[in-house]
Scaffold this motif. Structure first.
Motif, PDB file in Angstrom:
ATOM      1  N   HIS A  49      -5.114   6.892  10.691  1.00  0.00           N
ATOM      2  CA  HIS A  49      -6.515   7.088  11.071  1.00  0.00           C
ATOM      3  C   HIS A  49      -6.723   8.417  11.788  1.00  0.00           C
ATOM      4  N   LYS A  50      -5.713   8.826  12.597  1.00  0.00           N
ATOM      5  CA  LYS A  50      -5.831  10.077  13.354  1.00  0.00           C
ATOM      6  C   LYS A  50      -5.387  11.293  12.542  1.00  0.00           C
ATOM      7  N   LYS A  51      -4.937  11.028  11.299  1.00  0.00           N
ATOM      8  CA  LYS A  51      -4.420  12.100  10.432  1.00  0.00           C
ATOM      9  C   LYS A  51      -3.288  12.844  11.144  1.00  0.00           C
ATOM     10  N   ASP A  52      -2.411  12.068  11.792  1.00  0.00           N
ATOM     11  CA  ASP A  52      -1.306  12.623  12.565  1.00  0.00           C
ATOM     12  C   ASP A  52      -0.135  12.973  11.635  1.00  0.00           C
ATOM     13  N   ILE A  53      -0.274  14.087  10.933  1.00  0.00           N
ATOM     14  CA  ILE A  53       0.745  14.514   9.974  1.00  0.00           C
ATOM     15  C   ILE A  53       2.086  14.748  10.671  1.00  0.00           C
ATOM     16  N   LYS A  54       2.040  15.365  11.833  1.00  0.00           N
ATOM     17  CA  LYS A  54       3.261  15.661  12.571  1.00  0.00           C
ATOM     18  C   LYS A  54       3.988  14.376  12.948  1.00  0.00           C
ATOM     19  N   GLY A  55       3.237  13.380  13.409  1.00  0.00           N
ATOM     20  CA  GLY A  55       3.842  12.110  13.786  1.00  0.00           C
ATOM     21  C   GLY A  55       4.435  11.385  12.592  1.00  0.00           C
ATOM     22  N   LEU A  56       3.737  11.436  11.458  1.00  0.00           N
ATOM     23  CA  LEU A  56       4.222  10.765  10.251  1.00  0.00           C
ATOM     24  C   LEU A  56       5.506  11.403   9.727  1.00  0.00           C
ATOM     25  N   THR A  57       5.612  12.733   9.859  1.00  0.00           N
ATOM     26  CA  THR A  57       6.814  13.408   9.347  1.00  0.00           C
ATOM     27  C   THR A  57       8.057  13.087  10.168  1.00  0.00           C
ATOM     28  N   SER A 103       9.905   0.177   9.772  1.00  0.00           N
ATOM     29  CA  SER A 103      10.926  -0.042  10.800  1.00  0.00           C
ATOM     30  C   SER A 103      10.814   0.958  11.940  1.00  0.00           C
ATOM     31  N   ALA A 104      10.113   2.077  11.686  1.00  0.00           N
ATOM     32  CA  ALA A 104      10.023   3.138  12.688  1.00  0.00           C
ATOM     33  C   ALA A 104       9.058   2.802  13.819  1.00  0.00           C
ATOM     34  N   GLY A 105       8.197   1.821  13.629  1.00  0.00           N
ATOM     35  CA  GLY A 105       7.224   1.444  14.654  1.00  0.00           C
ATOM     36  C   GLY A 105       6.481   0.195  14.238  1.00  0.00           C
ATOM     37  N   THR A 106       5.396  -0.099  14.920  1.00  0.00           N
ATOM     38  CA  THR A 106       4.608  -1.279  14.573  1.00  0.00           C
ATOM     39  C   THR A 106       3.613  -0.944  13.471  1.00  0.00           C
ATOM     40  N   ALA A 107       3.082  -1.985  12.856  1.00  0.00           N
ATOM     41  CA  ALA A 107       2.070  -1.790  11.823  1.00  0.00           C
ATOM     42  C   ALA A 107       0.865  -1.053  12.394  1.00  0.00           C
ATOM     43  N   ASP A 108       0.482  -1.403  13.640  1.00  0.00           N
ATOM     44  CA  ASP A 108      -0.688  -0.756  14.240  1.00  0.00           C
ATOM     45  C   ASP A 108      -0.426   0.699  14.622  1.00  0.00           C
ATOM     46  N   SER A 109       0.812   1.032  15.025  1.00  0.00           N
ATOM     47  CA  SER A 109       1.101   2.436  15.345  1.00  0.00           C
ATOM     48  C   SER A 109       1.022   3.282  14.073  1.00  0.00           C
ATOM     49  N   PHE A 110       1.419   2.693  12.948  1.00  0.00           N
ATOM     50  CA  PHE A 110       1.307   3.406  11.669  1.00  0.00           C
ATOM     51  C   PHE A 110      -0.159   3.574  11.293  1.00  0.00           C
ATOM     52  N   ARG A 111      -0.946   2.502  11.439  1.00  0.00           N
ATOM     53  CA  ARG A 111      -2.377   2.591  11.137  1.00  0.00           C
ATOM     54  C   ARG A 111      -3.043   3.677  11.985  1.00  0.00           C
ATOM     55  N   LEU A 112      -2.686   3.704  13.260  1.00  0.00           N
ATOM     56  CA  LEU A 112      -3.277   4.682  14.177  1.00  0.00           C
ATOM     57  C   LEU A 112      -2.945   6.101  13.739  1.00  0.00           C
ATOM     58  N   ALA A 113      -1.690   6.324  13.341  1.00  0.00           N
ATOM     59  CA  ALA A 113      -1.275   7.661  12.886  1.00  0.00           C
ATOM     60  C   ALA A 113      -2.061   8.085  11.651  1.00  0.00           C
ATOM     61  N   GLU A 132       0.791  13.953   4.075  1.00  0.00           N
ATOM     62  CA  GLU A 132      -0.590  14.295   3.711  1.00  0.00           C
ATOM     63  C   GLU A 132      -1.126  13.346   2.637  1.00  0.00           C
ATOM     64  N   ARG A 133      -0.250  12.988   1.676  1.00  0.00           N
ATOM     65  CA  ARG A 133      -0.679  12.053   0.631  1.00  0.00           C
ATOM     66  C   ARG A 133      -0.953  10.667   1.215  1.00  0.00           C
ATOM     67  N   ILE A 134      -0.101  10.247   2.161  1.00  0.00           N
ATOM     68  CA  ILE A 134      -0.293   8.942   2.799  1.00  0.00           C
ATOM     69  C   ILE A 134      -1.649   8.886   3.496  1.00  0.00           C
ATOM     70  N   VAL A 135      -1.964   9.927   4.251  1.00  0.00           N
ATOM     71  CA  VAL A 135      -3.246   9.973   4.959  1.00  0.00           C
ATOM     72  C   VAL A 135      -4.407   9.972   3.968  1.00  0.00           C
ATOM     73  N   LEU A 136      -4.305  10.799   2.944  1.00  0.00           N
ATOM     74  CA  LEU A 136      -5.384  10.930   1.966  1.00  0.00           C
ATOM     75  C   LEU A 136      -5.631   9.621   1.213  1.00  0.00           C
ATOM     76  N   GLU A 137      -4.544   8.969   0.802  1.00  0.00           N
ATOM     77  CA  GLU A 137      -4.682   7.788  -0.053  1.00  0.00           C
ATOM     78  C   GLU A 137      -4.892   6.481   0.711  1.00  0.00           C
ATOM     79  N   LEU A 175       0.838  -1.202   0.000  1.00  0.00           N
ATOM     80  CA  LEU A 175       0.000   0.000   0.000  1.00  0.00           C
ATOM     81  C   LEU A 175       0.873   1.252   0.000  1.00  0.00           C
ATOM     82  N   LEU A 176       1.938   1.228   0.799  1.00  0.00           N
ATOM     83  CA  LEU A 176       2.818   2.393   0.908  1.00  0.00           C
ATOM     84  C   LEU A 176       3.509   2.722  -0.413  1.00  0.00           C
TER      85      LEU A 176
END
Length: 201
Positions: free
Chosen positions: A102-110, A90-100, A121-126, A73-74
């Motif tokens: 779902h929460k539209k946590d742009i700051k956390g993703l960056t 590698s930066a975290g678990t699959a679920d921590s990424f899913r949570l980010a 923003e594209r990751i969240v949108l798509e 998907l990525l």
């Protein structure tokens, strides 16, 4: 396309491993979660993706179908190549990424390697409607509910304390929520959450 490799792990490196399949050693680049579960000399099965470029043919391996699916998907998101996708996993678990997401946590993703604001923003949108629920069956609506102003005061104070210690909210929220029902005070919830976070590191 090689769907998976099953063989003996002969070497483990920082971001890859050698898997010996009937005398042929394949190098598979893998996320930290996959590499952590491998043991030299033991048999393993890795779900694989083969990246073919003009200058290289690279194999990426994953211990679970879930990690493989997230990786696929990525790399389907514009601006996210295999190396960046591997860094995200590698930066975290699959679920921590899913949570980010779902929460539209742009700051956390960056904060993840190779991810700028536009890419986040594209990751969240798509991916928001594609990546599925986090562990426990939480849906985007459940996540929003937990983050709403009416969220438990104990949970809110615990999250504030943990983020001040350097943890990210997407990392600690699911752990804290799992202990919330059995804890009556911020101190109790903080203690149990830190215990769980510590055991996972």
């Amino acid at each position: 396309m090689i769907g998976y490799l099953k063989g003996i792990i002969s070497h483990i490196f920082t971001n890859s491993c050698f898997i010996d399949v009937h005398g042929v050693g394949y190098r598979a680049y893998a996320p930290a979660s996959t590499l952590d579960g491998l043991t030299v000399g033991k048999e393993a099965l890795l779900y694989t993706y083969m990246s073919v470029r003009e200058d290289a043919i690279v194999l990426y391996g994953f211990a679970t179908q879930d990690e493989y699916d997230l990786f696929m998907l990525l790399i389907g998101v514009n601006g996210v190549g295999p190396k960046v996708a591997l860094g995200i996993l590698s930066a975290g678990t699959a679920d921590s990424f899913r949570l980010a997401v779902h929460k539209k946590d742009i700051k956390g993703l960056t904060k993840m390697p190779g991810i700028g604001k536009k890419t986040a923003e594209r990751i969240v949108l798509e991916l928001q409607d594609k990546i599925g629920p986090v562990a426990g069956g939480d849906t985007p609506a459940d996540v929003d509910k937990a983050s709403a102003p009416g969220m438990s005061a104990i949970l809110a104070e615990t999250l504030t304390a943990l983020t001040s210690l350097g943890y990210s909210e997407q990392e600690v929220l699911p752990v804290a929520e799992s202990h919330l029902a059995s804890c009556m005070t911020v101190e109790q919830l903080l203690k149990e959450t830190l215990k769980t976070l510590g055991s996972g590191r």
